[in-house]
Motif scaffolding. Sequence first.
Motif, PDB file in Angstrom:
ATOM      1  N   ALA A 180      17.409   4.451  -5.947  1.00  0.00           N
ATOM      2  CA  ALA A 180      16.494   5.408  -5.322  1.00  0.00           C
ATOM      3  C   ALA A 180      15.067   4.901  -5.350  1.00  0.00           C
ATOM      4  N   VAL A 181      14.686   4.218  -6.425  1.00  0.00           N
ATOM      5  CA  VAL A 181      13.322   3.695  -6.521  1.00  0.00           C
ATOM      6  C   VAL A 181      13.074   2.658  -5.440  1.00  0.00           C
ATOM      7  N   HIS A 182      14.027   1.759  -5.253  1.00  0.00           N
ATOM      8  CA  HIS A 182      13.866   0.725  -4.233  1.00  0.00           C
ATOM      9  C   HIS A 182      13.872   1.334  -2.833  1.00  0.00           C
ATOM     10  N   GLN A 183      14.733   2.317  -2.617  1.00  0.00           N
ATOM     11  CA  GLN A 183      14.797   2.956  -1.303  1.00  0.00           C
ATOM     12  C   GLN A 183      13.523   3.751  -1.023  1.00  0.00           C
ATOM     13  N   ALA A 184      13.049   4.499  -2.022  1.00  0.00           N
ATOM     14  CA  ALA A 184      11.827   5.280  -1.849  1.00  0.00           C
ATOM     15  C   ALA A 184      10.627   4.378  -1.620  1.00  0.00           C
ATOM     16  N   THR A 185      10.584   3.260  -2.323  1.00  0.00           N
ATOM     17  CA  THR A 185       9.479   2.313  -2.133  1.00  0.00           C
ATOM     18  C   THR A 185       9.457   1.803  -0.698  1.00  0.00           C
ATOM     19  N   GLY A 186      10.630   1.489  -0.164  1.00  0.00           N
ATOM     20  CA  GLY A 186      10.707   1.039   1.226  1.00  0.00           C
ATOM     21  C   GLY A 186      10.277   2.109   2.206  1.00  0.00           C
ATOM     22  N   MET A 187      10.683   3.363   1.945  1.00  0.00           N
ATOM     23  CA  MET A 187      10.302   4.467   2.821  1.00  0.00           C
ATOM     24  C   MET A 187       8.784   4.667   2.833  1.00  0.00           C
ATOM     25  N   ILE A 188       8.176   4.620   1.648  1.00  0.00           N
ATOM     26  CA  ILE A 188       6.721   4.794   1.553  1.00  0.00           C
ATOM     27  C   ILE A 188       6.004   3.642   2.236  1.00  0.00           C
ATOM     28  N   SER A 189       6.519   2.420   2.047  1.00  0.00           N
ATOM     29  CA  SER A 189       5.903   1.255   2.676  1.00  0.00           C
ATOM     30  C   SER A 189       5.873   1.378   4.185  1.00  0.00           C
ATOM     31  N   VAL A 190       6.992   1.788   4.770  1.00  0.00           N
ATOM     32  CA  VAL A 190       7.074   1.928   6.230  1.00  0.00           C
ATOM     33  C   VAL A 190       6.234   3.100   6.714  1.00  0.00           C
ATOM     34  N   ARG A 191       6.344   4.243   6.048  1.00  0.00           N
ATOM     35  CA  ARG A 191       5.655   5.455   6.496  1.00  0.00           C
ATOM     36  C   ARG A 191       4.142   5.311   6.451  1.00  0.00           C
ATOM     37  N   LEU A 192       3.619   4.671   5.379  1.00  0.00           N
ATOM     38  CA  LEU A 192       2.175   4.573   5.195  1.00  0.00           C
ATOM     39  C   LEU A 192       1.608   3.231   5.638  1.00  0.00           C
ATOM     40  N   GLY A 193       2.471   2.288   6.037  1.00  0.00           N
ATOM     41  CA  GLY A 193       2.001   0.993   6.501  1.00  0.00           C
ATOM     42  C   GLY A 193       1.348   0.168   5.410  1.00  0.00           C
ATOM     43  N   VAL A 194       1.930   0.204   4.202  1.00  0.00           N
ATOM     44  CA  VAL A 194       1.389  -0.557   3.077  1.00  0.00           C
ATOM     45  C   VAL A 194       2.455  -1.525   2.580  1.00  0.00           C
ATOM     46  N   SER A 195       2.048  -2.454   1.712  1.00  0.00           N
ATOM     47  CA  SER A 195       2.988  -3.412   1.162  1.00  0.00           C
ATOM     48  C   SER A 195       3.956  -2.724   0.205  1.00  0.00           C
ATOM     49  N   MET A 196       5.055  -3.401  -0.095  1.00  0.00           N
ATOM     50  CA  MET A 196       6.019  -2.851  -1.046  1.00  0.00           C
ATOM     51  C   MET A 196       5.379  -2.674  -2.419  1.00  0.00           C
ATOM     52  N   GLN A 197       4.504  -3.613  -2.809  1.00  0.00           N
ATOM     53  CA  GLN A 197       3.845  -3.511  -4.108  1.00  0.00           C
ATOM     54  C   GLN A 197       2.948  -2.273  -4.164  1.00  0.00           C
ATOM     55  N   GLU A 198       2.176  -2.039  -3.092  1.00  0.00           N
ATOM     56  CA  GLU A 198       1.306  -0.862  -3.080  1.00  0.00           C
ATOM     57  C   GLU A 198       2.124   0.419  -3.009  1.00  0.00           C
ATOM     58  N   ALA A 199       3.219   0.382  -2.266  1.00  0.00           N
ATOM     59  CA  ALA A 199       4.076   1.568  -2.188  1.00  0.00           C
ATOM     60  C   ALA A 199       4.615   1.934  -3.563  1.00  0.00           C
ATOM     61  N   LEU A 200       5.016   0.930  -4.344  1.00  0.00           N
ATOM     62  CA  LEU A 200       5.515   1.196  -5.688  1.00  0.00           C
ATOM     63  C   LEU A 200       4.406   1.739  -6.575  1.00  0.00           C
ATOM     64  N   LEU A 201       3.186   1.229  -6.425  1.00  0.00           N
ATOM     65  CA  LEU A 201       2.061   1.743  -7.200  1.00  0.00           C
ATOM     66  C   LEU A 201       1.809   3.217  -6.898  1.00  0.00           C
ATOM     67  N   ARG A 202       1.904   3.592  -5.620  1.00  0.00           N
ATOM     68  CA  ARG A 202       1.680   4.990  -5.246  1.00  0.00           C
ATOM     69  C   ARG A 202       2.799   5.891  -5.779  1.00  0.00           C
TER      70      ARG A 202
END
Length: 251
Positions: A180-202
């Motif tokens: 779920a963490v990896h999937q959510a990180t990908g969803m946030i990255s795509v939705r907000l247009g940020v890198s995977m690293q920044e998505a995980l930070l958020r």
Amino acid sequence: MISYGMAEVLRRLRLDAPGDPTPAWARVLGAEGVALSLLVGAERAPEPLWCHPELSARFEELQFTLGEGPGPDAIRTGSPVLEPDLDRVRPERWPALLPSAAKLGVHGVCCFPLGIGAIRVGVLTVLCEGERRMGAQQYTDAGALAAALTGAFLGGDLHRNGGGSALGIPEPPSVLHRPAVHQATGMISVRLGVSMQEALLRLRAHAYGSERPLGEVAQDVVSRRLRLNDDFDGDFDDDGSGPSSPDGGKG
């Protein structure tokens, strides 16, 4: 020179002994707990492979949720991070981790990165007992174990015995413990247009702010119980309507 006990540990690894080896590692190292995590995914997040006992698993989850601590520092620097007495660590070094670790009952932590040069494959975490700190022999043994595991995971020849196979330990996990963490990180990255690293930070920031485990928050993102909201710089709104999207969260 490594101890007889560590020599036996490495021998059993070469023989591909069945079961979780971390209880033996903890016993030889005189440690309260031991955990081995590997770096996987585009965001290079640590995935637990072995943990013993439950306290080690909980501490690994704490570091993963907060994104700070001796494990992340060891991975970032490529050097061991040795803090056998967390009470002596400056509060500003790990401001979120230190009080939470104290609540868990973790007294000291020593982390040994698995990697060579700029290559990082994981981290070996050793929890120190409150009344018994790691001595010089235990440090030597832990360093030797980390080096052997590094060689095994990188497929190097340094730890091959007489032309035989490398240490008989599992390949990096093909089934993620934290999907779920990896999937959510990908969803946030795509939705907000940020890198995977920044998505995980958020994602971590929201988990810390809401005082919830990272896995629970990630599951809420995946199931669309948390709505991504650009108005709050990528923070999430608790809203049963699902992610804010043109289709109203129905896609």
